[in-house]
Design a protein around this motif. Structure first.
Motif, short mmCIF file in Angstrom:
data_model
loop_
_atom_site.label_atom_id
_atom_site.label_comp_id
_atom_site.label_asym_id
_atom_site.label_seq_id
_atom_site.Cartn_x
_atom_site.Cartn_y
_atom_site.Cartn_z
N ILE A 6 53.82 -7.74 -70.72
CA ILE A 6 53.77 -8.74 -71.78
C ILE A 6 52.48 -8.55 -72.56
O ILE A 6 51.39 -8.70 -72.02
N SER A 7 52.60 -8.23 -73.86
CA SER A 7 51.42 -8.05 -74.69
C SER A 7 51.01 -9.39 -75.31
O SER A 7 51.85 -10.15 -75.77
N VAL A 8 49.70 -9.66 -75.28
CA VAL A 8 49.20 -10.97 -75.69
C VAL A 8 48.04 -10.82 -76.68
O VAL A 8 47.19 -9.94 -76.52
N VAL A 9 48.03 -11.69 -77.68
CA VAL A 9 46.88 -11.83 -78.58
C VAL A 9 46.30 -13.22 -78.37
O VAL A 9 47.05 -14.20 -78.28
N LEU A 10 44.97 -13.30 -78.29
CA LEU A 10 44.27 -14.57 -78.09
C LEU A 10 43.61 -14.99 -79.39
O LEU A 10 42.88 -14.19 -80.00
N ALA A 11 43.82 -16.23 -79.82
CA ALA A 11 43.19 -16.74 -81.04
C ALA A 11 42.42 -18.02 -80.72
O ALA A 11 43.02 -19.06 -80.41
N ASP A 12 41.11 -17.92 -80.75
CA ASP A 12 40.22 -19.06 -80.49
C ASP A 12 38.89 -18.75 -81.14
O ASP A 12 38.45 -17.60 -81.12
N ASP A 13 38.24 -19.76 -81.72
CA ASP A 13 37.00 -19.49 -82.45
C ASP A 13 35.79 -19.33 -81.54
O ASP A 13 34.70 -19.03 -82.02
N LYS A 32 48.96 -7.97 -70.65
CA LYS A 32 47.83 -7.23 -71.19
C LYS A 32 47.41 -7.86 -72.52
O LYS A 32 48.23 -8.05 -73.42
N VAL A 33 46.14 -8.21 -72.63
CA VAL A 33 45.59 -8.73 -73.88
C VAL A 33 45.30 -7.54 -74.79
O VAL A 33 44.47 -6.69 -74.47
N ILE A 34 45.99 -7.46 -75.92
CA ILE A 34 45.86 -6.31 -76.80
C ILE A 34 45.08 -6.62 -78.08
O ILE A 34 44.80 -5.72 -78.88
N GLY A 35 44.73 -7.89 -78.29
CA GLY A 35 43.98 -8.24 -79.49
C GLY A 35 43.43 -9.64 -79.43
O GLY A 35 43.88 -10.46 -78.63
N GLU A 36 42.42 -9.90 -80.28
CA GLU A 36 41.80 -11.21 -80.33
C GLU A 36 41.55 -11.61 -81.78
O GLU A 36 41.45 -10.75 -82.66
N ALA A 37 41.45 -12.92 -82.01
CA ALA A 37 41.18 -13.45 -83.35
C ALA A 37 40.34 -14.70 -83.22
O ALA A 37 40.43 -15.43 -82.23
N SER A 38 39.51 -14.95 -84.23
CA SER A 38 38.60 -16.11 -84.18
C SER A 38 39.03 -17.23 -85.13
O SER A 38 38.39 -18.27 -85.18
N ASN A 39 40.10 -17.02 -85.90
CA ASN A 39 40.62 -18.07 -86.77
C ASN A 39 42.08 -17.76 -87.10
O ASN A 39 42.60 -16.70 -86.75
N GLY A 40 42.72 -18.70 -87.80
CA GLY A 40 44.14 -18.54 -88.08
C GLY A 40 44.47 -17.33 -88.94
O GLY A 40 45.47 -16.65 -88.71
N ALA A 41 43.61 -17.06 -89.93
CA ALA A 41 43.87 -15.91 -90.81
C ALA A 41 43.81 -14.61 -90.02
O ALA A 41 44.65 -13.72 -90.20
N MET A 57 47.21 -19.50 -79.03
CA MET A 57 46.39 -19.93 -80.18
C MET A 57 45.88 -21.36 -80.07
O MET A 57 46.63 -22.28 -79.74
N ASP A 58 44.61 -21.51 -80.37
CA ASP A 58 44.00 -22.83 -80.47
C ASP A 58 44.44 -23.49 -81.78
O ASP A 58 44.81 -22.80 -82.74
N LEU A 59 44.39 -24.82 -81.84
CA LEU A 59 44.74 -25.51 -83.07
C LEU A 59 43.54 -25.68 -83.98
O LEU A 59 43.64 -25.53 -85.20
N SER A 60 42.37 -26.01 -83.41
CA SER A 60 41.18 -26.29 -84.20
C SER A 60 40.33 -25.04 -84.36
O SER A 60 39.59 -24.65 -83.45
N MET A 61 40.45 -24.40 -85.53
CA MET A 61 39.68 -23.19 -85.82
C MET A 61 39.21 -23.24 -87.28
O MET A 61 39.87 -23.87 -88.11
N ALA A 69 48.40 -21.50 -89.47
CA ALA A 69 48.79 -20.15 -89.02
C ALA A 69 50.20 -20.16 -88.46
O ALA A 69 50.99 -19.23 -88.70
N THR A 70 50.53 -21.21 -87.73
CA THR A 70 51.89 -21.35 -87.18
C THR A 70 52.92 -21.42 -88.30
O THR A 70 53.97 -20.76 -88.25
N LYS A 71 52.63 -22.22 -89.31
CA LYS A 71 53.55 -22.35 -90.45
C LYS A 71 53.83 -20.99 -91.08
O LYS A 71 54.97 -20.64 -91.37
#
Length: 220
Positions: A6-13, A32-41, A57-61, A69-71
């Protein structure tokens, strides 16, 4: 999934939070975590680039939050399943997210115990909700069913009429609403007249009661 991983991306500021989540997921041999992001964009760009199975993904970023980002991701029809991970307790704002296609909701306080199971569940097509979130969802859906006629009438309003209705129910005056929506107070009164014609609402108390019935004051 590739080779049942299972490939996973983490999004949290917060980088520290992402590191902690990555450590938790690393304990599972099928993830396996394959990527990270610090905001919705960044989350949107990373999902489009890496096509992960799951986006946690976190909601508050900053810059763009998890709701927007979900939309955008669900509107684009990505195959990635979205698991919301947040410090906030679930409320009725969760319902529109589920309706938009969010596959799960988990509070960060339970991440060390439930994150692996949550990611695995949503990756295989299930919906993962903590008991508190499930209760909120059930209560909100029940409220919508109980007031189906009011909801149907509300859906007939234009987007701007809905905005005016919410702001009146929240206690704002016509000049204040005009400032917020960048329209004149006279135009606000025109919208109020249209709302009266469609819903029969006149006094502020009626607006408040109507908004409470449909849960409009808890939506984001």
């Amino acid at each position: 999934m590739t080779n049942d991983i299972i490939s996973v991306v983490l999004a949290d500021d917060h980088a520290v939070v992402r590191a902690g989540l990555k450590a938790v997921l690393s304990s599972a041999k099928d993830m396996k975590v394959i990527g990270e992001a610090s905001n919705g964009a960044e989350a949107i760009a990373t999902v489009n680039r890496l096509d992960p199975d799951v986006l946690v993904m976190d909601l508050s970023m900053p810059q763009m939050d998890g709701v927007e980002a979900t939309k955008q991701l669900t509107a684009a029809g990505v195959r990635t399943r979205i698991l919301i991970l947040t410090m906030h307790s679930p409320d009725e704002a969760l319902i529109p997210l589920i309706e938009r296609g969010v596959a799960g909701f988990l509070q960060k306080t339970a991440a060390d115990r439930e994150l692996v199971d949550a990611v695995r569940a949503v990756a295989y097509g299930d919906t993962y909700l903590q008991p508190s979130a499930a209760r909120v969802l059930a209560g909100g859906l029940r409220k919508r069913t109980e007031h189906a006629d009011e909801r149907s009438d509300f859906d007939k309003l234009t987007p701007r009429e809905r905005d005016v209705l919410r702001l009146i129910a929240q206690g704002f005056s016509a000049p204040e609403i005009g400032t917020r929506l960048v329209i004149s107070p006279k135009t606000v009164e025109t919208y109020k007249q249209r709302i009266h014609e469609k819903l029969g609402l006149t006094h502020r108390s009626e607006y408040i009661q109507y908004a409470l019935k449909l849960g409009l004051l808890t939506q984001t």
